[in-house]
Design a protein around this motif. Sequence first.
Motif, PDB file in Angstrom:
ATOM      1  N   GLY A  81       5.833   7.407 -10.627  1.00  0.00           N
ATOM      2  CA  GLY A  81       5.888   6.915 -11.999  1.00  0.00           C
ATOM      3  C   GLY A  81       5.206   7.869 -12.959  1.00  0.00           C
ATOM      4  O   GLY A  81       5.662   8.088 -14.084  1.00  0.00           O
ATOM      5  N   ILE A  82       4.076   8.459 -12.519  1.00  0.00           N
ATOM      6  CA  ILE A  82       3.382   9.452 -13.345  1.00  0.00           C
ATOM      7  C   ILE A  82       4.230  10.710 -13.481  1.00  0.00           C
ATOM      8  O   ILE A  82       4.347  11.279 -14.575  1.00  0.00           O
ATOM      9  CB  ILE A  82       2.012   9.783 -12.728  1.00  0.00           C
ATOM     10  N   TYR A  83       4.834  11.131 -12.384  1.00  0.00           N
ATOM     11  CA  TYR A  83       5.630  12.366 -12.384  1.00  0.00           C
ATOM     12  C   TYR A  83       6.805  12.275 -13.367  1.00  0.00           C
ATOM     13  O   TYR A  83       7.058  13.213 -14.122  1.00  0.00           O
ATOM     14  CB  TYR A  83       6.154  12.639 -10.974  1.00  0.00           C
ATOM     15  N   ILE A  84       7.496  11.133 -13.373  1.00  0.00           N
ATOM     16  CA  ILE A  84       8.694  11.040 -14.228  1.00  0.00           C
ATOM     17  C   ILE A  84       8.345  10.904 -15.707  1.00  0.00           C
ATOM     18  O   ILE A  84       9.237  11.016 -16.559  1.00  0.00           O
ATOM     19  CB  ILE A  84       9.621   9.880 -13.790  1.00  0.00           C
ATOM     20  N   THR A  85       7.070  10.669 -16.029  1.00  0.00           N
ATOM     21  CA  THR A  85       6.697  10.674 -17.455  1.00  0.00           C
ATOM     22  C   THR A  85       6.853  12.077 -18.042  1.00  0.00           C
ATOM     23  O   THR A  85       6.965  12.228 -19.254  1.00  0.00           O
ATOM     24  CB  THR A  85       5.240  10.207 -17.666  1.00  0.00           C
ATOM     25  N   GLN A  86       6.842  13.080 -17.182  1.00  0.00           N
ATOM     26  CA  GLN A  86       6.989  14.464 -17.635  1.00  0.00           C
ATOM     27  C   GLN A  86       8.435  14.945 -17.540  1.00  0.00           C
ATOM     28  O   GLN A  86       8.743  16.079 -17.887  1.00  0.00           O
ATOM     29  CB  GLN A  86       6.101  15.391 -16.779  1.00  0.00           C
ATOM     30  N   HIS A  87       9.342  14.057 -17.046  1.00  0.00           N
ATOM     31  CA  HIS A  87      10.747  14.436 -16.843  1.00  0.00           C
ATOM     32  C   HIS A  87      11.634  13.272 -17.287  1.00  0.00           C
ATOM     33  O   HIS A  87      11.965  12.399 -16.482  1.00  0.00           O
ATOM     34  CB  HIS A  87      11.007  14.787 -15.379  1.00  0.00           C
ATOM     35  N   GLU A  88      11.984  13.247 -18.565  1.00  0.00           N
ATOM     36  CA  GLU A  88      12.692  12.124 -19.163  1.00  0.00           C
ATOM     37  C   GLU A  88      14.045  11.840 -18.486  1.00  0.00           C
ATOM     38  O   GLU A  88      14.393  10.695 -18.227  1.00  0.00           O
ATOM     39  CB  GLU A  88      12.912  12.381 -20.654  1.00  0.00           C
ATOM     40  N   LYS A  89      14.822  12.890 -18.212  1.00  0.00           N
ATOM     41  CA  LYS A  89      16.144  12.679 -17.598  1.00  0.00           C
ATOM     42  C   LYS A  89      16.012  12.063 -16.212  1.00  0.00           C
ATOM     43  O   LYS A  89      16.769  11.173 -15.836  1.00  0.00           O
ATOM     44  CB  LYS A  89      16.902  14.002 -17.535  1.00  0.00           C
ATOM     45  N   LEU A  90      15.043  12.539 -15.444  1.00  0.00           N
ATOM     46  CA  LEU A  90      14.810  11.992 -14.115  1.00  0.00           C
ATOM     47  C   LEU A  90      14.337  10.548 -14.184  1.00  0.00           C
ATOM     48  O   LEU A  90      14.706   9.727 -13.340  1.00  0.00           O
ATOM     49  CB  LEU A  90      13.778  12.843 -13.377  1.00  0.00           C
ATOM     50  N   SER A  91      13.556  10.211 -15.206  1.00  0.00           N
ATOM     51  CA  SER A  91      13.031   8.850 -15.321  1.00  0.00           C
ATOM     52  C   SER A  91      14.155   7.836 -15.466  1.00  0.00           C
ATOM     53  O   SER A  91      14.109   6.762 -14.859  1.00  0.00           O
ATOM     54  CB  SER A  91      12.073   8.751 -16.505  1.00  0.00           C
ATOM     55  N   ASN A  92      15.164   8.153 -16.257  1.00  0.00           N
ATOM     56  CA  ASN A  92      16.294   7.238 -16.423  1.00  0.00           C
ATOM     57  C   ASN A  92      17.008   6.998 -15.098  1.00  0.00           C
ATOM     58  O   ASN A  92      17.371   5.865 -14.762  1.00  0.00           O
ATOM     59  CB  ASN A  92      17.283   7.796 -17.454  1.00  0.00           C
ATOM     60  N   LEU A  93      17.190   8.060 -14.335  1.00  0.00           N
ATOM     61  CA  LEU A  93      17.873   7.954 -13.048  1.00  0.00           C
ATOM     62  C   LEU A  93      17.056   7.122 -12.066  1.00  0.00           C
ATOM     63  O   LEU A  93      17.588   6.228 -11.396  1.00  0.00           O
ATOM     64  CB  LEU A  93      18.125   9.352 -12.483  1.00  0.00           C
ATOM     65  N   VAL A  94      15.767   7.403 -11.999  1.00  0.00           N
ATOM     66  CA  VAL A  94      14.897   6.708 -11.047  1.00  0.00           C
ATOM     67  C   VAL A  94      14.794   5.222 -11.375  1.00  0.00           C
ATOM     68  O   VAL A  94      14.919   4.364 -10.494  1.00  0.00           O
ATOM     69  CB  VAL A  94      13.497   7.351 -11.037  1.00  0.00           C
ATOM     70  N   LEU A  95      14.577   4.900 -12.641  1.00  0.00           N
ATOM     71  CA  LEU A  95      14.430   3.496 -13.025  1.00  0.00           C
ATOM     72  C   LEU A  95      15.734   2.729 -12.844  1.00  0.00           C
ATOM     73  O   LEU A  95      15.731   1.554 -12.474  1.00  0.00           O
ATOM     74  CB  LEU A  95      13.950   3.400 -14.476  1.00  0.00           C
ATOM     75  N   THR A  96      16.860   3.401 -13.076  1.00  0.00           N
ATOM     76  CA  THR A  96      18.164   2.761 -12.850  1.00  0.00           C
ATOM     77  C   THR A  96      18.369   2.472 -11.374  1.00  0.00           C
ATOM     78  O   THR A  96      18.790   1.367 -10.990  1.00  0.00           O
ATOM     79  CB  THR A  96      19.301   3.662 -13.360  1.00  0.00           C
ATOM     80  N   PHE A  97      18.054   3.447 -10.534  1.00  0.00           N
ATOM     81  CA  PHE A  97      18.206   3.265  -9.084  1.00  0.00           C
ATOM     82  C   PHE A  97      17.298   2.152  -8.576  1.00  0.00           C
ATOM     83  O   PHE A  97      17.715   1.309  -7.780  1.00  0.00           O
ATOM     84  CB  PHE A  97      17.885   4.573  -8.352  1.00  0.00           C
ATOM     85  N   ALA A  98      16.041   2.133  -9.045  1.00  0.00           N
ATOM     86  CA  ALA A  98      15.106   1.090  -8.626  1.00  0.00           C
ATOM     87  C   ALA A  98      15.587  -0.283  -9.084  1.00  0.00           C
ATOM     88  O   ALA A  98      15.451  -1.274  -8.367  1.00  0.00           O
ATOM     89  CB  ALA A  98      13.715   1.373  -9.186  1.00  0.00           C
ATOM     90  N   ILE A 109       0.834  -1.203   0.000  1.00  0.00           N
ATOM     91  CA  ILE A 109       0.000   0.000   0.000  1.00  0.00           C
ATOM     92  C   ILE A 109       0.867   1.251   0.000  1.00  0.00           C
ATOM     93  O   ILE A 109       0.643   2.192  -0.773  1.00  0.00           O
ATOM     94  CB  ILE A 109      -0.953   0.001   1.212  1.00  0.00           C
ATOM     95  N   VAL A 110       1.874   1.271   0.873  1.00  0.00           N
ATOM     96  CA  VAL A 110       2.786   2.423   0.906  1.00  0.00           C
ATOM     97  C   VAL A 110       3.561   2.532  -0.400  1.00  0.00           C
ATOM     98  O   VAL A 110       3.771   3.632  -0.930  1.00  0.00           O
ATOM     99  CB  VAL A 110       3.758   2.309   2.105  1.00  0.00           C
ATOM    100  N   ALA A 111       3.986   1.379  -0.951  1.00  0.00           N
ATOM    101  CA  ALA A 111       4.721   1.388  -2.221  1.00  0.00           C
ATOM    102  C   ALA A 111       3.858   1.948  -3.354  1.00  0.00           C
ATOM    103  O   ALA A 111       4.355   2.673  -4.224  1.00  0.00           O
ATOM    104  CB  ALA A 111       5.180  -0.031  -2.565  1.00  0.00           C
ATOM    105  N   ILE A 112       2.560   1.631  -3.344  1.00  0.00           N
ATOM    106  CA  ILE A 112       1.653   2.174  -4.362  1.00  0.00           C
ATOM    107  C   ILE A 112       1.514   3.684  -4.202  1.00  0.00           C
ATOM    108  O   ILE A 112       1.552   4.433  -5.188  1.00  0.00           O
ATOM    109  CB  ILE A 112       0.266   1.498  -4.260  1.00  0.00           C
ATOM    110  N   LEU A 113       1.345   4.134  -2.953  1.00  0.00           N
ATOM    111  CA  LEU A 113       1.184   5.568  -2.696  1.00  0.00           C
ATOM    112  C   LEU A 113       2.418   6.360  -3.100  1.00  0.00           C
ATOM    113  O   LEU A 113       2.335   7.536  -3.462  1.00  0.00           O
ATOM    114  CB  LEU A 113       0.887   5.796  -1.205  1.00  0.00           C
TER     115      LEU A 113
END
Length: 217
Positions: free
Chosen positions: A40-57, A30-34
């Motif tokens: 995940g929605i936020y990084i769709t608007q920030h391509e550079k951040l998305s690469n960093l976040v997905l790599t870290f995850a 539940i916390v992971a979903i929140l």
Amino acid sequence: MGFVEFVSVNWNEILVMTWEHVRLVGFAVIVAILIGVPFGIYITQHEKLSNLVLTFAGIMMTIPSIALFGIMIPILSIINQGIGFLPAFIALVLYSQLPIIRNTFIAVKNVDPNMRDAAIGIGMTTWQRLRKVEIPLALPMIMAGIRMAVVLTIGIGAIAAYIGAGGLGVYIARGISTSYTAMVQVGAVSVSILALVSDYLLGLVQKWISPKTAQSK
């Protein structure tokens, strides 16, 4: 004592441990979903951040669970929570992030560009477009990520028994330490059944929301 006899004698204890397991995994997911879905929605608007976040995850997923629990112990010992529910909870939230964030990101990015352009054309703001068009269309794939996260955390949650988090993993840990084969088997089978039932029920939810999404198109 064999498998069937062990289950019949310890049925009430199995139910208690199953509830402990469900509570730990449920709170963590539940916390992971929140955290994961909005991120995940936020990084769709920030391509550079998305690469960093997905790599870290992705890196988080490569860390063995027992090692991550070991890292948590000295850190949380500062607040006298080195073992038990809290370190297991934090670790499971971290492990749940990749499938949830990745599926949310991919689902929103893969929304039909024509639908997105139509929403922009009628004057929708970014938030309105996400809320009324993109998220409803992306919902089945987001749900698939949640299903993966649940099954993953149910399995990893069994290992959390080694740091005193309780749950069905207690039977596995205790059975291994005492060479009690039936106890290990009951723990392992119970975890597997819990994962299968959870995946099946979430699959029904995914099927239920899919027709509604199709109608919204």
